[in-house]
Design an enzyme around this catalytic site. Sequence first.
Site, mmCIF file in Angstrom:
data_model
loop_
_atom_site.group_PDB
_atom_site.id
_atom_site.type_symbol
_atom_site.label_atom_id
_atom_site.label_comp_id
_atom_site.label_asym_id
_atom_site.label_seq_id
_atom_site.Cartn_x
_atom_site.Cartn_y
_atom_site.Cartn_z
ATOM 1 C CB SER A 1 -1.021 -0.092 1.368
ATOM 2 O OG SER A 1 -0.153 0.003 2.372
ATOM 3 C CG HIS A 2 2.657 3.052 2.361
ATOM 4 N ND1 HIS A 2 1.791 2.222 3.063
ATOM 5 C CD2 HIS A 2 2.253 4.246 2.702
ATOM 6 C CE1 HIS A 2 1.037 2.833 3.930
ATOM 7 N NE2 HIS A 2 1.053 4.072 3.601
ATOM 8 C CD GLU B 1 -2.619 -2.913 3.394
ATOM 9 O OE1 GLU B 1 -3.196 -3.770 2.745
ATOM 10 O OE2 GLU B 1 -1.265 -2.659 3.538
HETATM 11 P P1 NDP Z 1 -0.299 -3.398 9.844
HETATM 12 O O1 NDP Z 1 -1.762 -3.734 10.791
HETATM 13 O O2 NDP Z 1 0.026 -4.337 8.603
HETATM 14 O O3 NDP Z 1 0.874 -3.865 10.988
HETATM 15 C C1 NDP Z 1 1.131 -3.003 11.957
HETATM 16 C C2 NDP Z 1 2.273 -3.391 12.826
HETATM 17 O O4 NDP Z 1 2.257 -4.787 13.333
HETATM 18 C C3 NDP Z 1 3.601 -3.636 11.870
HETATM 19 O O5 NDP Z 1 4.812 -3.137 12.399
HETATM 20 C C4 NDP Z 1 3.631 -5.251 11.851
HETATM 21 O O6 NDP Z 1 4.697 -5.675 11.290
HETATM 22 C C5 NDP Z 1 2.905 -5.770 13.056
HETATM 23 N N1 NDP Z 1 2.533 -6.866 13.142
HETATM 24 C C6 NDP Z 1 1.713 -7.503 12.269
HETATM 25 N N2 NDP Z 1 1.296 -8.685 12.364
HETATM 26 C C7 NDP Z 1 2.112 -8.932 13.513
HETATM 27 C C8 NDP Z 1 2.180 -10.325 14.424
HETATM 28 N N3 NDP Z 1 1.414 -11.238 14.161
HETATM 29 N N4 NDP Z 1 3.195 -10.368 15.377
HETATM 30 C C9 NDP Z 1 3.752 -9.042 15.719
HETATM 31 N N5 NDP Z 1 3.575 -7.847 14.997
HETATM 32 C C10 NDP Z 1 2.977 -8.100 13.983
HETATM 33 O O7 NDP Z 1 -0.156 -1.856 9.552
HETATM 34 P P2 NDP Z 1 -1.088 -0.923 9.263
HETATM 35 O O8 NDP Z 1 -2.125 -1.551 8.457
HETATM 36 O O9 NDP Z 1 -1.955 -0.298 10.674
HETATM 37 O O10 NDP Z 1 -0.407 0.254 8.542
HETATM 38 C C11 NDP Z 1 0.232 0.132 7.545
HETATM 39 C C12 NDP Z 1 1.295 1.218 7.064
HETATM 40 O O11 NDP Z 1 0.364 2.227 6.629
HETATM 41 C C13 NDP Z 1 2.150 1.764 8.115
HETATM 42 O O12 NDP Z 1 3.312 1.563 7.687
HETATM 43 C C14 NDP Z 1 1.744 2.998 8.549
HETATM 44 O O13 NDP Z 1 2.852 4.107 8.557
HETATM 45 C C15 NDP Z 1 1.081 3.491 7.012
HETATM 46 N N6 NDP Z 1 0.236 4.854 7.224
HETATM 47 C C16 NDP Z 1 0.658 5.879 6.597
HETATM 48 C C17 NDP Z 1 -0.250 7.039 6.769
HETATM 49 C C18 NDP Z 1 0.234 8.381 6.109
HETATM 50 O O14 NDP Z 1 -0.679 9.273 6.184
HETATM 51 N N7 NDP Z 1 1.258 8.562 5.783
HETATM 52 C C19 NDP Z 1 -1.545 6.908 7.449
HETATM 53 C C20 NDP Z 1 -2.010 5.607 7.841
HETATM 54 C C21 NDP Z 1 -1.150 4.580 7.657
HETATM 55 P P3 NDP Z 1 5.080 -6.467 10.117
HETATM 56 O O15 NDP Z 1 5.430 -5.193 8.985
HETATM 57 O O16 NDP Z 1 6.641 -7.212 10.043
HETATM 58 O O17 NDP Z 1 4.119 -7.366 9.743
#
Ligand code: NDP
Length: 333
Positions: free
Chosen positions: A46-47, A187
């Site tokens: 998504s990024h 997403e």
């Molecule tokens: P996710 O819900 O996919 O993941 C959140 C975090 O949880 C990640 O660090 C992920 O690590 C970790 N994680 C996921 N599953 C597990 C697990 N089973 N055990 C341990 N850790 C886990 O992220 P979001 O969908 O909330 O966000 C996605 C991206 O969107 C982010 O990078 C955020 O910065 C970006 N974003 C940007 C915005 C902007 O305006 N610029 C606005 C909103 C979001 P891993 O990556 O290893 O899965």
Amino acid sequence: MDQVRLTLHEVHALAVQALSLNGCDGENARAVADTVTAAERDGAKSHGLFRIPGYVKSLKNGKINGHGSPVATRLGPCVVAVDGDRGLAPLAIERGRPLLIEAARENGMAACAIRRTHHYAALWPETEALAVEGLVAMAFVNAPPYVAPAGGTKPFFGTNPMSFAWPRKGGGAMVWDQASSMTARGELQIMKRDGHDAPPGAGIDKEGNPTADPAEILEGAQLPFGGYKGGAIALMVDLMCGPLLGEVSSMQAGAEDNKDGGPATGGELILAFDPAHFGGDDPIGRAERLFEGMLAQEGVRLPGDRRFAARQTTPSEGVEIPLSLHQTIMELV
Ligand code: NDP
């Protein structure tokens, strides 16, 4: 869905080309392409290239200054300010980073207050870059209103993410990065594009009814993760990036935005802590023992490990992007 396979080099070149031919100077195009390529490399779809059409739209209509030249200054011992010159966030972050590292190493902790930028990316690139320098890092950014406050039904907060990174012994980092909404907006957009349902609790339709249809949620409102707990984090991020920095809140960002779907204007706060200043005995080694204890349980992994695993294969195997996205970007170059 038909896919196109690209090497990471091709991803970077395509991003640079699309941005440079549509209003970005070379340095801004390179900085954005670096973050887009890092996202593709780490499987953060998504990024990745998915964001290029939105960037281009906002460059072409003049919302974003593609020639922005951010200026970083030390406001005081512990605070670095970056004026983003209405440009894209990656170059502003890059220019603030050396001063932030210097200030954190001198004082034990420091903040980087970034203003007048357009942030459309993930936050882990900024926190991870500090952790590999041996610093503990946090980053916060707000976004236009898409998320209802807990108990409400109308968009008020952005998906307001935050990221945290911790330096690992021997190099590398433990990094997490998450939206304060149940689902990141990108997403949801991908779920809509690919015809998938949104997870339970992701959002409500325009009338305030729970729905799994990502199109209805995008029209209605997203919800914070964990009810009022995620709502409190969204509020904190809005305060840290809006009033604290003298920048727009999510609501103000939305009101000022031209609604082209590209990144709205706003601020970002990055914090850095130097563990060597906190008087603890071997903080990095003790953290390793904490991680070991956690990982001793079956089924547990560290946040960030999914992305780090993707890094092992994508440099040699390349990445796949939907043919439709590739065609859209090819029309821009
Ligand atoms: P996710 O819900 O996919 O993941 C959140 C975090 O949880 C990640 O660090 C992920 O690590 C970790 N994680 C996921 N599953 C597990 C697990 N089973 N055990 C341990 N850790 C886990 O992220 P979001 O969908 O909330 O966000 C996605 C991206 O969107 C982010 O990078 C955020 O910065 C970006 N974003 C940007 C915005 C902007 O305006 N610029 C606005 C909103 C979001 P891993 O990556 O290893 O899965």
